[in-house]
Design a protein around this motif. Sequence first.
Motif, PDB file in Angstrom:
ATOM      1  N   LYS A   2      34.461  49.734  54.461  1.00  0.00           N
ATOM      2  CA  LYS A   2      34.490  48.282  54.255  1.00  0.00           C
ATOM      3  C   LYS A   2      35.781  47.876  53.550  1.00  0.00           C
ATOM      4  O   LYS A   2      36.251  48.552  52.639  1.00  0.00           O
ATOM      5  CB  LYS A   2      33.290  47.825  53.426  1.00  0.00           C
ATOM      6  CG  LYS A   2      31.957  47.853  54.157  1.00  0.00           C
ATOM      7  CD  LYS A   2      30.884  47.205  53.311  1.00  0.00           C
ATOM      8  CE  LYS A   2      29.556  47.098  54.060  1.00  0.00           C
ATOM      9  NZ  LYS A   2      28.897  48.397  54.201  1.00  0.00           N
ATOM     10  N   THR A   3      36.351  46.738  53.981  1.00  0.00           N
ATOM     11  CA  THR A   3      37.515  46.170  53.321  1.00  0.00           C
ATOM     12  C   THR A   3      37.086  44.947  52.523  1.00  0.00           C
ATOM     13  O   THR A   3      36.428  44.054  53.054  1.00  0.00           O
ATOM     14  CB  THR A   3      38.583  45.763  54.357  1.00  0.00           C
ATOM     15  OG1 THR A   3      39.021  46.940  55.049  1.00  0.00           O
ATOM     16  CG2 THR A   3      39.780  45.113  53.678  1.00  0.00           C
ATOM     17  N   ILE A   4      37.465  44.925  51.231  1.00  0.00           N
ATOM     18  CA  ILE A   4      37.066  43.861  50.315  1.00  0.00           C
ATOM     19  C   ILE A   4      38.292  43.009  50.005  1.00  0.00           C
ATOM     20  O   ILE A   4      39.316  43.522  49.539  1.00  0.00           O
ATOM     21  CB  ILE A   4      36.485  44.431  49.004  1.00  0.00           C
ATOM     22  CG1 ILE A   4      35.521  45.602  49.273  1.00  0.00           C
ATOM     23  CG2 ILE A   4      35.825  43.336  48.192  1.00  0.00           C
ATOM     24  CD1 ILE A   4      34.340  45.261  50.122  1.00  0.00           C
ATOM     25  N   GLU A   5      38.206  41.681  50.255  1.00  0.00           N
ATOM     26  CA  GLU A   5      39.346  40.795  50.019  1.00  0.00           C
ATOM     27  C   GLU A   5      39.004  39.599  49.140  1.00  0.00           C
ATOM     28  O   GLU A   5      39.915  38.965  48.598  1.00  0.00           O
ATOM     29  CB  GLU A   5      39.907  40.306  51.352  1.00  0.00           C
ATOM     30  CG  GLU A   5      40.445  41.415  52.244  1.00  0.00           C
ATOM     31  CD  GLU A   5      41.183  40.882  53.459  1.00  0.00           C
ATOM     32  OE1 GLU A   5      42.236  40.238  53.256  1.00  0.00           O
ATOM     33  OE2 GLU A   5      40.705  41.091  54.586  1.00  0.00           O
ATOM     34  N   ALA A   6      37.728  39.241  48.988  1.00  0.00           N
ATOM     35  CA  ALA A   6      37.354  38.097  48.152  1.00  0.00           C
ATOM     36  C   ALA A   6      37.778  38.354  46.706  1.00  0.00           C
ATOM     37  O   ALA A   6      37.786  39.500  46.241  1.00  0.00           O
ATOM     38  CB  ALA A   6      35.846  37.872  48.232  1.00  0.00           C
ATOM     39  N   VAL A   7      38.131  37.289  45.989  1.00  0.00           N
ATOM     40  CA  VAL A   7      38.543  37.439  44.596  1.00  0.00           C
ATOM     41  C   VAL A   7      37.730  36.514  43.699  1.00  0.00           C
ATOM     42  O   VAL A   7      37.241  35.471  44.127  1.00  0.00           O
ATOM     43  CB  VAL A   7      40.054  37.158  44.392  1.00  0.00           C
ATOM     44  CG1 VAL A   7      40.892  38.194  45.115  1.00  0.00           C
ATOM     45  CG2 VAL A   7      40.411  35.755  44.842  1.00  0.00           C
ATOM     46  N   VAL A   8      37.590  36.929  42.436  1.00  0.00           N
ATOM     47  CA  VAL A   8      36.887  36.139  41.429  1.00  0.00           C
ATOM     48  C   VAL A   8      37.721  36.114  40.155  1.00  0.00           C
ATOM     49  O   VAL A   8      38.559  36.985  39.925  1.00  0.00           O
ATOM     50  CB  VAL A   8      35.485  36.712  41.122  1.00  0.00           C
ATOM     51  CG1 VAL A   8      34.567  36.600  42.335  1.00  0.00           C
ATOM     52  CG2 VAL A   8      35.585  38.164  40.651  1.00  0.00           C
ATOM     53  N   SER A   9      37.482  35.116  39.322  1.00  0.00           N
ATOM     54  CA  SER A   9      38.210  35.003  38.058  1.00  0.00           C
ATOM     55  C   SER A   9      37.383  35.506  36.876  1.00  0.00           C
ATOM     56  O   SER A   9      37.912  35.651  35.776  1.00  0.00           O
ATOM     57  CB  SER A   9      38.631  33.555  37.812  1.00  0.00           C
ATOM     58  OG  SER A   9      37.496  32.701  37.738  1.00  0.00           O
ATOM     59  N   ASP A  53      44.144  31.790  36.959  1.00  0.00           N
ATOM     60  CA  ASP A  53      44.913  32.398  38.045  1.00  0.00           C
ATOM     61  C   ASP A  53      45.362  33.811  37.702  1.00  0.00           C
ATOM     62  O   ASP A  53      46.009  34.470  38.509  1.00  0.00           O
ATOM     63  CB  ASP A  53      46.167  31.565  38.347  1.00  0.00           C
ATOM     64  CG  ASP A  53      45.833  30.198  38.915  1.00  0.00           C
ATOM     65  OD1 ASP A  53      44.864  30.112  39.676  1.00  0.00           O
ATOM     66  OD2 ASP A  53      46.528  29.230  38.576  1.00  0.00           O
ATOM     67  N   ALA A  54      45.053  34.295  36.510  1.00  0.00           N
ATOM     68  CA  ALA A  54      45.573  35.573  36.037  1.00  0.00           C
ATOM     69  C   ALA A  54      44.547  36.688  36.195  1.00  0.00           C
ATOM     70  O   ALA A  54      43.358  36.501  35.949  1.00  0.00           O
ATOM     71  CB  ALA A  54      45.985  35.457  34.567  1.00  0.00           C
ATOM     72  N   ASP A  55      45.052  37.847  36.601  1.00  0.00           N
ATOM     73  CA  ASP A  55      44.239  39.074  36.659  1.00  0.00           C
ATOM     74  C   ASP A  55      42.950  38.890  37.455  1.00  0.00           C
ATOM     75  O   ASP A  55      41.878  39.346  37.036  1.00  0.00           O
ATOM     76  CB  ASP A  55      43.906  39.561  35.244  1.00  0.00           C
ATOM     77  CG  ASP A  55      45.118  40.127  34.535  1.00  0.00           C
ATOM     78  OD1 ASP A  55      46.091  40.486  35.213  1.00  0.00           O
ATOM     79  OD2 ASP A  55      45.098  40.207  33.297  1.00  0.00           O
ATOM     80  N   LEU A  56      43.015  38.218  38.596  1.00  0.00           N
ATOM     81  CA  LEU A  56      41.827  38.072  39.424  1.00  0.00           C
ATOM     82  C   LEU A  56      41.367  39.439  39.920  1.00  0.00           C
ATOM     83  O   LEU A  56      42.179  40.316  40.216  1.00  0.00           O
ATOM     84  CB  LEU A  56      42.117  37.161  40.615  1.00  0.00           C
ATOM     85  CG  LEU A  56      42.543  35.728  40.302  1.00  0.00           C
ATOM     86  CD1 LEU A  56      42.712  34.941  41.596  1.00  0.00           C
ATOM     87  CD2 LEU A  56      41.551  35.036  39.388  1.00  0.00           C
ATOM     88  N   ALA A  57      40.054  39.605  40.003  1.00  0.00           N
ATOM     89  CA  ALA A  57      39.486  40.852  40.507  1.00  0.00           C
ATOM     90  C   ALA A  57      39.041  40.662  41.943  1.00  0.00           C
ATOM     91  O   ALA A  57      38.465  39.632  42.305  1.00  0.00           O
ATOM     92  CB  ALA A  57      38.306  41.290  39.645  1.00  0.00           C
ATOM     93  N   THR A  58      39.283  41.658  42.766  1.00  0.00           N
ATOM     94  CA  THR A  58      38.756  41.671  44.123  1.00  0.00           C
ATOM     95  C   THR A  58      37.311  42.177  44.074  1.00  0.00           C
ATOM     96  O   THR A  58      37.025  43.202  43.477  1.00  0.00           O
ATOM     97  CB  THR A  58      39.618  42.557  45.032  1.00  0.00           C
ATOM     98  OG1 THR A  58      40.964  42.068  45.024  1.00  0.00           O
ATOM     99  CG2 THR A  58      39.097  42.563  46.450  1.00  0.00           C
ATOM    100  N   GLY A  59      36.405  41.448  44.709  1.00  0.00           N
ATOM    101  CA  GLY A  59      34.978  41.743  44.631  1.00  0.00           C
ATOM    102  C   GLY A  59      34.211  40.420  44.571  1.00  0.00           C
ATOM    103  O   GLY A  59      34.725  39.391  45.003  1.00  0.00           O
TER     104      GLY A  59
END
Length: 293
Positions: A2-9, A53-59
């Motif tokens: 699986k490829t994960i591209e969504a991001v959260v703050s 906008d800083a250090d967003l995590a993918t997941g």
Amino acid sequence: MKTIEAVVSTFSKNHQPCCTVNPGETLLFKTLDCYSGNIKTEADYPEDITDGDADLATGLVYVDGAEKGDVLVVDILDIDVADQGVCCNIGGPLMEQSVPRTKIIPVKNRIAHFNDIRWEVDPMLGVIGVAPEEGEPLCFLPGDHGGNMDSKMIKRGSRIYLPVQVPGALLGMGDVHASQGDCELCGNGIEIAADVRVKISLIKDFELHWPMTETKDKWYVNVAAPDYETALNQSCRELQRLMVDAYGWDQTDVFLYLSLQGDIEINQFTLPCPIDMILRAGVPKIPGKELIK
């Protein structure tokens, strides 16, 4: 895979998971640099970048079967970085002797180019964590859920252990640095976008209070606290607790041994900065005395 591209703050149990995976799966996380690609030239500077906008995590990824009291295991198989990164001095002990500066740093075939110096990069994950039981910490903050630990030991070949606090764990990662020294003196490594390939697994019903890193030759407890003394005490107590069980020694012998073979290494402590003191307490790996099995 699986490829994960969504991001959260934030790391939050209230996020809708971007996908559900099973233990044993291999995943590819496509991560942004810590500035979400907003620093494009050396004329740009982070003061115009908001915390959101800083250090967003993918997941965040829901791991089927993960429950509170378990440990999520993340094996970092590879980190493939982009061909250009950035470094800005956003804080630290030499700010009064410096001017604000953004440096674009080419990374060609895993070689960093800084002025007339070249070196082979060793990419690491600044941010990796799970959702905490309470609260919604921004991804650039560290805690017992992981988050922005900024440990240069969280790299290819390492295994990360995260205490699961909510159903599904809700795993996220990002903030890759192509290169970073301990303490991250100016508040930046080589901030860079990357593809991170990991394999996940699960340990059921294991007591773990802080994230841990297992490298080829050491075990590390990663701790964040408002000051050095508190972080030191918390990391050493967690390491001592695990070693008493693994080694079959009493607390005093573990204390003596840690003074002989243990190391305290500072991940990040750049002031002024809202991030707590982040450090890792490490001990050599001994065959037959695994701290986590």
